[in-house]
Design an enzyme around this catalytic site. Structure first.
Site, PDB file in Angstrom:
ATOM      1  N   ASP A   4      16.264 -43.980  73.408  1.00 47.75           N
ATOM      2  CA  ASP A   4      16.823 -45.263  73.856  1.00 47.75           C
ATOM      3  C   ASP A   4      17.948 -45.678  72.911  1.00 47.75           C
ATOM      4  OD1 ASP A   4      16.880 -47.545  75.505  1.00 47.75           O
ATOM      5  OD2 ASP A   4      15.710 -48.683  74.034  1.00 47.75           O
TER       6      ASP A   4
ATOM      7  N   SER B  74      13.590 -45.474  70.305  1.00 54.53           N
ATOM      8  CA  SER B  74      14.927 -45.758  69.761  1.00 54.53           C
ATOM      9  C   SER B  74      15.179 -44.880  68.536  1.00 54.53           C
ATOM     10  CB  SER B  74      15.006 -47.235  69.348  1.00 54.53           C
ATOM     11  OG  SER B  74      14.135 -47.446  68.253  1.00 54.53           O
TER      12      SER B  74
HETATM   13  O1  G3H Z   1      16.475 -50.880  75.199  1.00 55.51           O
HETATM   14  C1  G3H Z   1      15.545 -51.705  75.082  1.00 55.51           C
HETATM   15  C2  G3H Z   1      15.627 -52.984  75.678  1.00 55.51           C
HETATM   16  O2  G3H Z   1      16.781 -53.264  76.319  1.00 55.51           O
HETATM   17  C3  G3H Z   1      14.625 -54.007  75.393  1.00 55.51           C
HETATM   18  O3  G3H Z   1      15.108 -55.321  75.345  1.00 55.51           O
HETATM   19  O4  G3H Z   1      13.760 -56.342  73.537  1.00 55.51           O
HETATM   20  O5  G3H Z   1      14.874 -57.744  75.259  1.00 55.51           O
HETATM   21  O6  G3H Z   1      12.941 -56.327  75.875  1.00 55.51           O
HETATM   22  P1  G3H Z   1      14.113 -56.503  74.979  1.00 55.51           P
HETATM   23 ZN    ZN Z   2      18.408 -51.989  75.419  1.00 56.70          ZN
END
Ligand code: G3H
Ligand code: ZN
Length: 283
Positions: free
Chosen positions: A81, A49
């Site tokens: 991400d 991210s």
């Molecule tokens: O982009 C990352 C995710 O959508 C992760 O989501 O923290 O609910 O696993 P989460």
């Molecule tokens: Zn996400």
């Protein structure tokens, strides 16, 4: 080997399984994800991210993930991400990332299209695939402000994919980031409608804490990429707390972090089996 986002997702779509996209922000987590995928002969996506990049550094993350990709025979995709900044997204492409998830979903439709299309044009010049999002997969802080769902509209989704030329599409069908406080309800009728309208691989974000039966159903209805972050953070931090309790005098980071790496690896293995991507590294 490094692999491109669009290649592994098209194969998953054809084979009716999903590739796990796992968030990392340090070396231990990256090794845990890659080792789990290698052990199960699975293709895998490593998500970084904007915050992870700010924490660890773009050059550093790219260097160690791409080094692992070179070392192991399974397809490994390195993605940004939830990119919001065009400049950073371009920098990721320039650094050797093999996929970009660009998230302009909080902007009005036209702006979302314009910004997403801009990074698609840039990434496609280097044959790198892009995932876009329409509708809002909310974060816990957003849910605390406003519980109302902002779901994907299937007709708009069709227009979005046509105008932006994205290679993958993230749906908002009742899913949310983080571990769900209340029972999460995924709208499979809506997912089926979206699937009918667009042919690029579909992505489920916020899949931590989602019951296995729901995950299987989502894959059955066409989800080809599943994002997991929170479940890995929980596995990591719970193991670290356990270790600190077990030996209050340990001061070697390797002694403290090794069990966390093992815990993340075990969690990733379970997800790979659930997603059906085990033994799909050559398909
Ligand atoms: O982009 C990352 C995710 O959508 C992760 O989501 O923290 O609910 O696993 P989460
Ligand atoms: Zn996400």
């Amino acid at each position: 080997m490094t692999a491109k986002l669009q290649t592994v997702l098209r194969q998953a779509q054809k084979g009716r399984y999903a590739v796990g996209a796992f968030n990392i922000s340090d070396l231990e987590q990256a090794q845990a994800v890659v080792r789990a995928a290698v052990a199960l002969h699975a293709p895998v996506i490593i998500n970084t991210s904007e915050k992870a990049i700010a924490y660890a550094g773009l050059e550093e993350l790219a260097a160690f993930v791409l080094a692992m990709a070179k070392k192991y025979p399974i397809p490994i995709v390195l993605t940004l991400d939830h990119g919001h900044e065009l400049r950073l997204a371009r920098a990721c492409v320039d650094r050797g990332y093999t996929g970009i998830m660009f998230d302009a979903s909080r902007l009005p439709f036209r702006q979302n299209v314009r910004r997403t299309a801009a990074i698609v044009r840039y990434a496609h010049r280097r044959q790198i695939g892009v995932e876009g999002e329409l509708g809002q997969v909310k974060y816990p802080s957003e849910i605390a402000q406003d519980r109302r769902l902002v779901l994907t509209d299937p007709t708009q989704a069709h227009t979005f994919v046509r105008l932006t030329k994205v290679d993958a599409f993230a749906v908002a069908i009742g899913n949310a980031h983080g571990v769900p406080q209340a029972r999460e309800h995924l709208d499979f009728t809506l997912l089926a409608q979206i699937k009918k309208m667009i042919d690029v691989p579909l992505v489920l974000h916020g899949a931590s804490g989602t019951p296995p039966a729901m995950i299987r159903r989502a894959i059955h209805f066409g989800i080809a990429k599943i994002n997991i972050d929170t479940d890995l953070r929980l596995a990591f931090s719970q193991a670290l707390r356990r270790e600190l309790r077990r030996d209050a005098h340990e001061f070697d980071p390797r002694g403290l972090l090794g069990p966390s790496r093992d815990a993340v690896m075990a969690t990733v293995k379970k997800k790979i089996v659930l997603f059906g991507s085990r033994n799909k590294s050559k398909s």
